[in-house]
Design a protein around this motif. Structure first.
Motif, PDB file in Angstrom:
ATOM      1  N   ASP A 116       0.831  -1.202   0.000  1.00  0.00           N
ATOM      2  CA  ASP A 116       0.000   0.000   0.000  1.00  0.00           C
ATOM      3  C   ASP A 116       0.865   1.252   0.000  1.00  0.00           C
ATOM      4  O   ASP A 116       0.620   2.200  -0.755  1.00  0.00           O
ATOM      5  N   VAL A 117       1.902   1.272   0.837  1.00  0.00           N
ATOM      6  CA  VAL A 117       2.796   2.427   0.909  1.00  0.00           C
ATOM      7  C   VAL A 117       3.475   2.660  -0.438  1.00  0.00           C
ATOM      8  O   VAL A 117       3.556   3.796  -0.934  1.00  0.00           O
ATOM      9  N   LEU A 122       3.897   5.601  -5.740  1.00  0.00           N
ATOM     10  CA  LEU A 122       3.921   5.563  -7.202  1.00  0.00           C
ATOM     11  C   LEU A 122       2.751   6.316  -7.814  1.00  0.00           C
ATOM     12  O   LEU A 122       2.905   6.993  -8.829  1.00  0.00           O
ATOM     13  N   SER A 123       1.564   6.189  -7.197  1.00  0.00           N
ATOM     14  CA  SER A 123       0.359   6.768  -7.797  1.00  0.00           C
ATOM     15  C   SER A 123      -0.010   8.130  -7.215  1.00  0.00           C
ATOM     16  O   SER A 123      -0.720   8.910  -7.855  1.00  0.00           O
ATOM     17  N   SER A 129      -9.989   4.211  -5.619  1.00  0.00           N
ATOM     18  CA  SER A 129     -10.509   4.519  -6.950  1.00  0.00           C
ATOM     19  C   SER A 129      -9.550   4.092  -8.056  1.00  0.00           C
ATOM     20  O   SER A 129      -9.742   4.459  -9.214  1.00  0.00           O
ATOM     21  N   ASP A 130      -8.493   3.359  -7.717  1.00  0.00           N
ATOM     22  CA  ASP A 130      -7.533   2.908  -8.731  1.00  0.00           C
ATOM     23  C   ASP A 130      -8.215   1.976  -9.732  1.00  0.00           C
ATOM     24  O   ASP A 130      -9.018   1.116  -9.360  1.00  0.00           O
ATOM     25  N   PRO A 175      -6.473   1.123 -17.310  1.00  0.00           N
ATOM     26  CA  PRO A 175      -5.934   0.984 -15.949  1.00  0.00           C
ATOM     27  C   PRO A 175      -4.849   1.996 -15.641  1.00  0.00           C
ATOM     28  O   PRO A 175      -4.127   2.457 -16.533  1.00  0.00           O
ATOM     29  N   GLU A 176      -4.742   2.331 -14.336  1.00  0.00           N
ATOM     30  CA  GLU A 176      -3.587   3.108 -13.874  1.00  0.00           C
ATOM     31  C   GLU A 176      -2.342   2.220 -13.833  1.00  0.00           C
ATOM     32  O   GLU A 176      -1.233   2.689 -14.060  1.00  0.00           O
ATOM     33  N   TYR A 177      -2.533   0.949 -13.535  1.00  0.00           N
ATOM     34  CA  TYR A 177      -1.400   0.020 -13.514  1.00  0.00           C
ATOM     35  C   TYR A 177      -1.912  -1.411 -13.599  1.00  0.00           C
ATOM     36  O   TYR A 177      -3.082  -1.682 -13.344  1.00  0.00           O
ATOM     37  N   PHE A 178      -1.023  -2.311 -14.000  1.00  0.00           N
ATOM     38  CA  PHE A 178      -1.339  -3.740 -13.966  1.00  0.00           C
ATOM     39  C   PHE A 178      -0.045  -4.537 -13.912  1.00  0.00           C
ATOM     40  O   PHE A 178       1.008  -4.077 -14.364  1.00  0.00           O
TER      41      PHE A 178
END
Length: 233
Positions: A116-117, A122-123, A129-130, A175-178
């Motif tokens: 989480d940290v 990174l985001s 809401s990711d 997506p923001e990331y995957f």
């Protein structure tokens, strides 16, 4: 995912396996794990594995588990001991027989806040809401952390339905990331370069110059980093 989380909620150890592996390999991992129950997606998969396992281990089909009515009441979740094994992930077997890696409650409770940290760094957002896209099997350790990380951060998760439609699915998911593996990145790179090869020379030349500029910039940053380390020493 529903079965996986239901088993975890009961405080039972989950052993996810990759259905596309050879049935004999799957049977070997099943015998090693010594499960109380094996759940398969359909009859075809069960029929391919069961003869290699033997008749002592009971099997159930996924649709059967959802065919009965939902219970009227739910028991509250129980607090499990730190050394309780949450899941056993079997390695790919690239260096011998697949080995079951045990992950316990303490492992998960350490990894999720750390994840989480890092995602916050990174985001720049706390989660909730990711847009997270996922296409890999959930029997992989990284995939399980993506799933649990989304739950921990109160996110949804957008799942692929077909590896043949990844490009379209990624565009739809936005997506923001995957999570990625080298094979997919190589496929994307080859696809981009194939399309660029069909474009006019100025576009191809511009792409080549951009790649070279990126390499020079990366090399310069690496050189500065090494010089900083020497100064600190």
């Amino acid at each position: 995912i529903a079965i996986d989380l239901a088993i975890l909620a009961e405080g039972v150890t989950v052993v996810p396996l990759y259905a596309r592996q050879d049935p004999k390999e799957l049977a070997g991992m099943i015998r090693d794990a010594d499960p109380k129950l094996v759940i398969t997606a359909d009859e075809t998969l069960r029929a391919s594995i069961q003869p290699h396992v033997g008749g002592e281990v009971p099997f159930a089909l996924l649709p059967e588990l959802f065919s009965s009515a939902a219970p009227s009441e739910h028991e509250p979740a129980r607090r499990l001991a730190d050394d309780h094994v949450v899941t056993i992930i079997y390695t790919s077997g690239s260096s011998g027989e697949p080995k079951g890696v045990m992950t316990n409650v303490a492992n998960v409770e350490h990894m999720l806040p750390v994840l989480d940290v890092k995602l916050r760094e990174l985001s720049g957002v706390p989660g909730g809401s990711d847009r997270v896209f996922h296409y890999l099997p959930f029997c992989f350790a990284g995939s399980r952390m993506v799933l649990w990380g989304c739950l921990f951060r109160s996110n949804g998760i957008l799942l692929s339905t077909s590896l043949e439609n990844l490009a379209e699915e990624i565009q739809t998911a936005r997506p923001e990331y995957f999570l990625n593996v080298p094979a997919l990145l190589e496929r994307i790179k080859n696809g981009v370069e194939k399309k660029l090869a069909e474009r006019p020379y100025p576009i191809r030349a511009g792409y080549a110059e951009a790649i070279e500029a990126w390499r020079r910039l990366t090399a310069a940053k690496a050189g500065k980093g090494e010089a900083r380390k020497r100064d600190e020493l």
